[in-house]
Design an enzyme around this catalytic site. Sequence first.
Site, PDB file in Angstrom:
ATOM      1  N   CYS A   1      -3.280  -2.495   5.913  1.00 54.47           N
ATOM      2  CA  CYS A   1      -3.840  -1.195   6.371  1.00 54.47           C
ATOM      3  C   CYS A   1      -5.164  -0.812   6.796  1.00 54.47           C
ATOM      4  O   CYS A   1      -5.007  -0.190   7.170  1.00 54.47           O
ATOM      5  CB  CYS A   1      -3.012  -0.069   5.030  1.00 54.47           C
TER       6      CYS A   1
ATOM      7  N   CYS B   1       0.916  -0.907  -0.140  1.00 56.69           N
ATOM      8  CA  CYS B   1       0.404  -0.067  -0.398  1.00 56.69           C
ATOM      9  C   CYS B   1       0.174   1.256  -0.520  1.00 56.69           C
ATOM     10  O   CYS B   1       1.596   1.207   0.672  1.00 56.69           O
ATOM     11  CB  CYS B   1      -1.233  -0.143   1.151  1.00 56.69           C
ATOM     12  N   GLU B   2       0.151   2.360  -1.036  1.00 55.09           N
ATOM     13  CA  GLU B   2       1.643   3.586  -0.976  1.00 55.09           C
ATOM     14  C   GLU B   2       1.427   4.348   0.215  1.00 55.09           C
ATOM     15  O   GLU B   2       1.534   5.065  -0.127  1.00 55.09           O
ATOM     16  CB  GLU B   2       1.198   3.902  -2.515  1.00 55.09           C
ATOM     17  N   HIS B   3       0.253   4.381   0.577  1.00 52.39           N
ATOM     18  CA  HIS B   3      -0.026   5.570   1.234  1.00 52.39           C
ATOM     19  C   HIS B   3       0.844   4.761   3.289  1.00 52.39           C
ATOM     20  O   HIS B   3       0.216   5.765   4.155  1.00 52.39           O
ATOM     21  CB  HIS B   3      -1.204   5.507   1.882  1.00 52.39           C
ATOM     22  N   HIS B   4       0.461   3.630   3.296  1.00 50.96           N
ATOM     23  CA  HIS B   4       0.921   2.856   4.322  1.00 50.96           C
ATOM     24  C   HIS B   4       2.321   2.299   4.288  1.00 50.96           C
ATOM     25  O   HIS B   4       2.638   1.716   5.567  1.00 50.96           O
ATOM     26  CB  HIS B   4      -0.474   2.642   5.598  1.00 50.96           C
TER      27      HIS B   4
ATOM     28  N   HIS C   1      -6.214  -5.807   2.756  1.00 51.30           N
ATOM     29  CA  HIS C   1      -4.844  -4.788   3.027  1.00 51.30           C
ATOM     30  C   HIS C   1      -4.595  -4.717   3.892  1.00 51.30           C
ATOM     31  O   HIS C   1      -5.739  -4.975   5.180  1.00 51.30           O
ATOM     32  CB  HIS C   1      -5.803  -2.898   2.532  1.00 51.30           C
TER      33      HIS C   1
ATOM     34  N   GLN D   1      -5.107  -0.655  -5.058  1.00 52.35           N
ATOM     35  CA  GLN D   1      -5.030  -1.781  -5.934  1.00 52.35           C
ATOM     36  C   GLN D   1      -6.100  -1.488  -7.228  1.00 52.35           C
ATOM     37  O   GLN D   1      -5.739  -2.039  -8.661  1.00 52.35           O
ATOM     38  CB  GLN D   1      -5.669  -2.605  -5.363  1.00 52.35           C
TER      39      GLN D   1
END
Length: 223
Positions: free
Chosen positions: A184, A113-116, A182, A154
């Site tokens: 996250c 996940c690119e956010h977390h 996920h 995704q």
Amino acid sequence: MNTPIEQELFELIGDNHQMTSAETPLRPDAFIKSDEQKMAAIEKHFFAIMEEIGLDMTDDSLRGTPHRVAKMYIQEIFSGLNPKNKPKLSVFENSYQYDKMLVEADISFNSTCEHHFLPIIGKAHIGYVSAGKVIGLSKLNRIVDYYSRRPQVQERLIMQIFNELKSVLETEDVIVVMEAKHLCVSSRGIQDESSYTSTIQYGGIFNEKENRNDFFNLLNKEK
């Protein structure tokens, strides 16, 4: 330093898994440094992170962790960022004249996940109808693996796989389904361990419901 409003916006984007483009956002100078230079820099920065959260970096169990993380980032879980790692995707003439759907189901993938920067773990299912070209079955797995090995959401991941297949097979008759957990979602925030995320992308003959149903029927038979 981010302002409180900017920080709140970043949190909102992360929780909604928003993406800004179908292309992975890379800087123009992303590959000027060698892998070795990148690993050395990451090792230094990750050492500082571990130290900052209070870990004793003289401990034998922890001393090698910054190097291991740096090597993992560059050579493994983010290796799909570098175009030099893209698999060779040879295609062949459809000499058998097979003109029905081909389905490759349950392709395992691991992404991030690119956010977390937490894992995304799931399965991909691919179907296509040849317009004259066919591709080796293992290449489908390699395409999924290549685009998975980068920071992702995704929605972008499935579009990159879908677009690559259309390009290499020279057809619009492609369908891709992805199902993933996920971390996250399951290990932070709401901490929901039972939910998963499904995405679908298709074109050509799969715009027709009957053909999509045929694809899903084949998937169900596999299971």
